[in-house]
Design a protein around this motif. Structure first.
Motif, PDB file in Angstrom:
ATOM      1  N   LYS A   2       0.843  -1.198   0.000  1.00  0.00           N
ATOM      2  CA  LYS A   2       0.000   0.000   0.000  1.00  0.00           C
ATOM      3  C   LYS A   2       0.876   1.246   0.000  1.00  0.00           C
ATOM      4  CE  LYS A   2      -3.830   2.233   2.385  1.00  0.00           C
ATOM      5  NZ  LYS A   2      -4.784   2.165   3.524  1.00  0.00           N
ATOM      6  N   PRO A   3       0.723   2.111  -1.011  1.00  0.00           N
ATOM      7  CA  PRO A   3       1.592   3.295  -1.098  1.00  0.00           C
ATOM      8  C   PRO A   3       1.521   4.157   0.150  1.00  0.00           C
ATOM      9  CG  PRO A   3       0.304   3.027  -3.100  1.00  0.00           C
ATOM     10  CD  PRO A   3      -0.238   2.034  -2.119  1.00  0.00           C
ATOM     11  N   VAL A   4       2.650   4.770   0.467  1.00  0.00           N
ATOM     12  CA  VAL A   4       2.716   5.628   1.633  1.00  0.00           C
ATOM     13  C   VAL A   4       3.588   6.842   1.315  1.00  0.00           C
ATOM     14  CG1 VAL A   4       4.717   4.435   2.630  1.00  0.00           C
ATOM     15  CG2 VAL A   4       3.129   5.648   4.130  1.00  0.00           C
ATOM     16  N   THR A   5       3.226   7.973   1.904  1.00  0.00           N
ATOM     17  CA  THR A   5       3.993   9.209   1.723  1.00  0.00           C
ATOM     18  C   THR A   5       4.411   9.753   3.076  1.00  0.00           C
ATOM     19  OG1 THR A   5       2.921   9.797  -0.366  1.00  0.00           O
ATOM     20  CG2 THR A   5       3.925  11.587   0.895  1.00  0.00           C
ATOM     21  N   LEU A   6       5.682  10.069   3.186  1.00  0.00           N
ATOM     22  CA  LEU A   6       6.209  10.708   4.387  1.00  0.00           C
ATOM     23  C   LEU A   6       6.568  12.145   4.029  1.00  0.00           C
ATOM     24  CD1 LEU A   6       8.617   7.857   5.586  1.00  0.00           C
ATOM     25  CD2 LEU A   6       6.142   8.074   5.910  1.00  0.00           C
ATOM     26  N   SER A   7       6.370  13.048   4.982  1.00  0.00           N
ATOM     27  CA  SER A   7       6.620  14.449   4.668  1.00  0.00           C
ATOM     28  C   SER A   7       7.670  15.060   5.574  1.00  0.00           C
ATOM     29  CB  SER A   7       5.325  15.253   4.769  1.00  0.00           C
ATOM     30  OG  SER A   7       4.961  15.423   6.109  1.00  0.00           O
ATOM     31  N   CYS A   8       8.308  16.069   5.046  1.00  0.00           N
ATOM     32  CA  CYS A   8       9.349  16.801   5.751  1.00  0.00           C
ATOM     33  C   CYS A   8       9.211  18.271   5.405  1.00  0.00           C
ATOM     34  CB  CYS A   8      10.724  16.292   5.333  1.00  0.00           C
ATOM     35  SG  CYS A   8      12.104  17.182   6.080  1.00  0.00           S
ATOM     36  N   PHE A  29      11.259   3.817  -4.347  1.00  0.00           N
ATOM     37  CA  PHE A  29      11.336   5.058  -3.588  1.00  0.00           C
ATOM     38  C   PHE A  29      11.404   6.237  -4.548  1.00  0.00           C
ATOM     39  CE2 PHE A  29      12.047   3.541   0.716  1.00  0.00           C
ATOM     40  CZ  PHE A  29      12.467   2.247   0.516  1.00  0.00           C
ATOM     41  N   GLN A  30      10.516   7.192  -4.306  1.00  0.00           N
ATOM     42  CA  GLN A  30      10.486   8.403  -5.121  1.00  0.00           C
ATOM     43  C   GLN A  30      10.455   9.604  -4.165  1.00  0.00           C
ATOM     44  OE1 GLN A  30      10.297   8.321  -8.646  1.00  0.00           O
ATOM     45  NE2 GLN A  30      10.638   6.103  -8.429  1.00  0.00           N
ATOM     46  N   SER A  31      10.761  10.769  -4.716  1.00  0.00           N
ATOM     47  CA  SER A  31      10.727  11.965  -3.887  1.00  0.00           C
ATOM     48  C   SER A  31      10.216  13.150  -4.685  1.00  0.00           C
ATOM     49  CB  SER A  31      12.121  12.259  -3.335  1.00  0.00           C
ATOM     50  OG  SER A  31      12.087  13.348  -2.436  1.00  0.00           O
ATOM     51  N   ARG A  32       9.646  14.082  -3.977  1.00  0.00           N
ATOM     52  CA  ARG A  32       9.160  15.323  -4.578  1.00  0.00           C
ATOM     53  C   ARG A  32       9.559  16.483  -3.691  1.00  0.00           C
ATOM     54  NH1 ARG A  32       3.565  15.040  -3.543  1.00  0.00           N
ATOM     55  NH2 ARG A  32       3.848  13.166  -2.276  1.00  0.00           N
ATOM     56  N   ARG A  33       9.901  17.592  -4.318  1.00  0.00           N
ATOM     57  CA  ARG A  33      10.187  18.813  -3.560  1.00  0.00           C
ATOM     58  C   ARG A  33       9.450  19.961  -4.254  1.00  0.00           C
ATOM     59  NH1 ARG A  33      15.974  21.689  -1.853  1.00  0.00           N
ATOM     60  NH2 ARG A  33      15.076  22.991  -0.199  1.00  0.00           N
ATOM     61  N   PRO A  34       8.213  20.204  -3.855  1.00  0.00           N
ATOM     62  CA  PRO A  34       7.416  21.225  -4.539  1.00  0.00           C
ATOM     63  C   PRO A  34       7.890  22.646  -4.302  1.00  0.00           C
ATOM     64  CG  PRO A  34       6.249  20.355  -2.632  1.00  0.00           C
ATOM     65  CD  PRO A  34       7.474  19.518  -2.799  1.00  0.00           C
ATOM     66  N   ASP A  71       7.950   9.174  -1.229  1.00  0.00           N
ATOM     67  CA  ASP A  71       6.881   8.266  -1.611  1.00  0.00           C
ATOM     68  C   ASP A  71       7.452   6.857  -1.741  1.00  0.00           C
ATOM     69  OD1 ASP A  71       6.069  10.890  -3.806  1.00  0.00           O
ATOM     70  OD2 ASP A  71       4.879  10.361  -2.030  1.00  0.00           O
ATOM     71  N   ILE A  72       6.802   5.922  -1.082  1.00  0.00           N
ATOM     72  CA  ILE A  72       7.158   4.512  -1.249  1.00  0.00           C
ATOM     73  C   ILE A  72       5.990   3.861  -1.964  1.00  0.00           C
ATOM     74  CG2 ILE A  72       7.996   2.414  -0.149  1.00  0.00           C
ATOM     75  CD1 ILE A  72       8.768   4.091   2.281  1.00  0.00           C
ATOM     76  N   ARG A  73       6.213   3.464  -3.191  1.00  0.00           N
ATOM     77  CA  ARG A  73       5.099   3.081  -4.068  1.00  0.00           C
ATOM     78  C   ARG A  73       4.465   1.753  -3.663  1.00  0.00           C
ATOM     79  NH1 ARG A  73       7.132   4.192 -10.142  1.00  0.00           N
ATOM     80  NH2 ARG A  73       8.731   2.734  -9.515  1.00  0.00           N
ATOM     81  N   SER A  74       5.280   0.802  -3.282  1.00  0.00           N
ATOM     82  CA  SER A  74       4.763  -0.512  -2.912  1.00  0.00           C
ATOM     83  C   SER A  74       5.640  -1.050  -1.783  1.00  0.00           C
ATOM     84  CB  SER A  74       4.780  -1.458  -4.113  1.00  0.00           C
ATOM     85  OG  SER A  74       4.257  -2.730  -3.756  1.00  0.00           O
ATOM     86  N   PRO A  75       5.329  -0.637  -0.555  1.00  0.00           N
ATOM     87  CA  PRO A  75       6.213  -1.017   0.558  1.00  0.00           C
ATOM     88  C   PRO A  75       6.282  -2.521   0.769  1.00  0.00           C
ATOM     89  CG  PRO A  75       4.705   0.738   1.187  1.00  0.00           C
ATOM     90  CD  PRO A  75       4.237   0.226  -0.123  1.00  0.00           C
ATOM     91  N   GLY A  76       7.496  -2.990   0.960  1.00  0.00           N
ATOM     92  CA  GLY A  76       7.694  -4.376   1.348  1.00  0.00           C
ATOM     93  C   GLY A  76       8.123  -4.441   2.800  1.00  0.00           C
TER      94      GLY A  76
END
Lengths: 112, 113
Positions: free
Chosen positions: B17-23, B64-69, B77-82
């Motif tokens: 299940k995808p999950v997003t962590l923020s900083c 693992f992906q990342s975004r910096r808006p 972003d972890i698209r499909s956590p194992g």
């Protein structure tokens, strides 16, 4: 490329005793050196850093470290351990435009 | 006080299940980093942003992906956590890459069920 070696994954001291955590580095260019401390379930907190200038660096909580180029070392010391010093300590190096390279860490255990 | 903030502090997700962590940061630093730290190990750099310039470590999985808006925020972003992705994820910032000194957030502890 740079690397860091921390001798001893665990160090045990008694409260009031000298703390010595060892760090050796490898770098092809003049390094910047850091010590970070990490308490359980927390982020890393900077204890002290060496960039240029004076080779004996004083940090927070009574810690200090000495940069010895001839020995490629940056050992962390504290004259008298306190129970609150129990934590994991990471030595790290960066050189030029590179990112931080961490050692594997040393867990400091302090007994009463 | 200027600081690095991570939300949430604890995140539980299900396998796949995808999950997003923020900083977020109030230091106005140019560089933001994401590290993965497993138990009793050193932090492992996943990637970093120098301003909007994304830098991926060679061994960071595609999962693992990342975004910096903007300057203040960065997301992991972890698209499909194992199960192997269960770890502490640390965000850090630095004024620039030459200085080297990094300021860390408190971390997000990710559990994968």
């Amino acid at each position: 490329a740079q690397s860091v070696t921390q001798l001893g994954s665990h160090v045990s001291v008694s409260e009031g005793a000298l703390v010595l955590l060892r760090c050796n580095y490898s770098s092809s260019v003049p390094p910047y050196l850091f010590w970070y401390v990490q308490y359980p379930n927390q982020g890393l907190q900077l204890l002290l850093k060496y960039t240029t200038g004076a080779t004996l660096v004083k940090g927070i909580n009574g810690f200090e470290a000495e940069f010895k180029k001839s020995e490629t070392s940056f050992h962390l010391t504290k004259p008298s351990a306190h129970m609150s010093d129990a934590a994991e300590y990471f030595c790290a190096v960066t050189a030029g435009y590179s990112t931080l390279t961490f050692g594997k860490g040393t867990m400091l255990l302090v007994s009463p | 006080d200027a600081m690095v903030i991570q939300n949430p502090r604890y995140q539980v997700t299900q396998f796949g299940k995808p999950v997003t962590l923020s900083c977020s940061q109030t230091l106005n630093h140019n560089v933001m980093y994401w590290y993965q730290q497993k138990s009793s190990q050193a932090p492992k750099l996943l990637f970093h942003y120098y301003d909007k310039d994304f830098n991926n470590e060679a061994d960071t999985p595609d999962n693992f992906q990342s975004r910096r808006p903007n300057t203040s925020f960065c997301f992991l972003d972890i698209r499909s956590p194992g199960l192997g992705d269960a770890a502490m994820y640390l965000c850090a910032t630095s004024r620039d890459r030459v200085d080297g000194e990094q300021f860390f957030g408190p971390g997000t502890r990710l559990t994968v069920l």
